[in-house]
Motif scaffolding. Structure first.
Motif, short mmCIF file in Angstrom:
data_model
loop_
_atom_site.label_atom_id
_atom_site.label_comp_id
_atom_site.label_asym_id
_atom_site.label_seq_id
_atom_site.Cartn_x
_atom_site.Cartn_y
_atom_site.Cartn_z
N GLU A 19 0.82 -1.21 0.00
CA GLU A 19 0.00 0.00 0.00
C GLU A 19 0.85 1.26 0.00
OE1 GLU A 19 -3.18 -0.02 2.85
OE2 GLU A 19 -3.79 -2.05 2.29
N THR A 20 2.16 1.10 0.12
CA THR A 20 3.10 2.22 0.03
C THR A 20 4.23 1.80 -0.93
OG1 THR A 20 4.21 1.43 2.03
CG2 THR A 20 2.60 3.21 2.30
N PRO A 21 3.94 1.80 -2.23
CA PRO A 21 4.93 1.32 -3.19
C PRO A 21 6.18 2.20 -3.22
CG PRO A 21 3.09 2.37 -4.32
CD PRO A 21 2.72 2.27 -2.88
N THR A 22 7.29 1.57 -3.57
CA THR A 22 8.58 2.26 -3.70
C THR A 22 9.16 1.92 -5.07
OG1 THR A 22 9.94 0.45 -2.86
CG2 THR A 22 8.97 1.97 -1.22
N ILE A 23 10.33 2.45 -5.36
CA ILE A 23 10.97 2.14 -6.64
C ILE A 23 11.49 0.70 -6.68
CG2 ILE A 23 11.48 4.51 -7.30
CD1 ILE A 23 14.34 4.06 -6.27
N GLU A 24 11.41 0.01 -5.56
CA GLU A 24 11.71 -1.43 -5.55
C GLU A 24 10.56 -2.21 -6.19
OE1 GLU A 24 14.71 -2.64 -4.62
OE2 GLU A 24 15.22 -0.53 -4.34
N ASP A 25 9.37 -1.61 -6.26
CA ASP A 25 8.21 -2.20 -6.93
C ASP A 25 8.25 -1.77 -8.40
OD1 ASP A 25 6.85 -3.39 -4.58
OD2 ASP A 25 6.72 -1.30 -3.92
N ASN A 26 7.18 -2.04 -9.12
CA ASN A 26 7.07 -1.55 -10.49
C ASN A 26 7.10 -0.04 -10.47
OD1 ASN A 26 6.66 -4.08 -11.88
ND2 ASN A 26 4.64 -4.13 -10.93
N HIS A 27 7.76 0.57 -11.45
CA HIS A 27 7.79 2.02 -11.50
C HIS A 27 8.13 2.52 -12.90
CE1 HIS A 27 12.01 0.98 -10.79
NE2 HIS A 27 12.31 2.14 -11.34
N THR A 28 7.76 3.76 -13.15
CA THR A 28 8.14 4.44 -14.38
C THR A 28 9.24 5.42 -14.02
OG1 THR A 28 6.58 6.26 -14.08
CG2 THR A 28 5.77 4.30 -15.24
N THR A 29 10.06 5.79 -14.99
CA THR A 29 11.13 6.74 -14.72
C THR A 29 11.26 7.73 -15.86
OG1 THR A 29 12.38 5.09 -13.47
CG2 THR A 29 13.60 7.01 -14.23
#
Length: 93
Positions: A19-29
């Motif tokens: 519920e608190t995603p980080t850049i360790e999860d899926n992410h766009t950059t």
């Protein structure tokens, strides 16, 4: 005197688990030079009928900071096919 470190990258991170995603999860950059680019997540990477937690982030020389607000969105229907409308729409403010 405080020192200012410019943003080097930013984007969205998202997860179906955390519920608190980080850049360790899926992410766009996006790089800091992409100032006029819209930040988005391709609907092709999302699964149908799933709840996603999404928040913004920015990275500089000191580290990564995350937005306090987390958006909860749920995809609907089956995965899109070419020419279909996306299964998720989040209006911009």
């Amino acid at each position: 005197m405080s020192r200012c470190f410019p943003v080097t990258a930013y984007g969205l991170c998202y997860s179906t688990v955390s519920e608190t995603p980080t850049i360790e999860d899926n992410h766009t950059t996006l790089s800091a030079t992409d100032k006029s680019a819209a930040v988005s997540v391709s609907t092709e990477t999302l699964q149908s009928r799933k709840t996603y937690y999404v928040r913004a982030y920015a990275t500089n020389a000191v580290g990564t900071a995350y937005s306090e607000q987390v958006f909860k969105v749920t995809t609907v229907g089956d995965a899109p096919e070419a020419g279909d409308n996306p299964p998720l729409f989040v209006p911009q403010k």
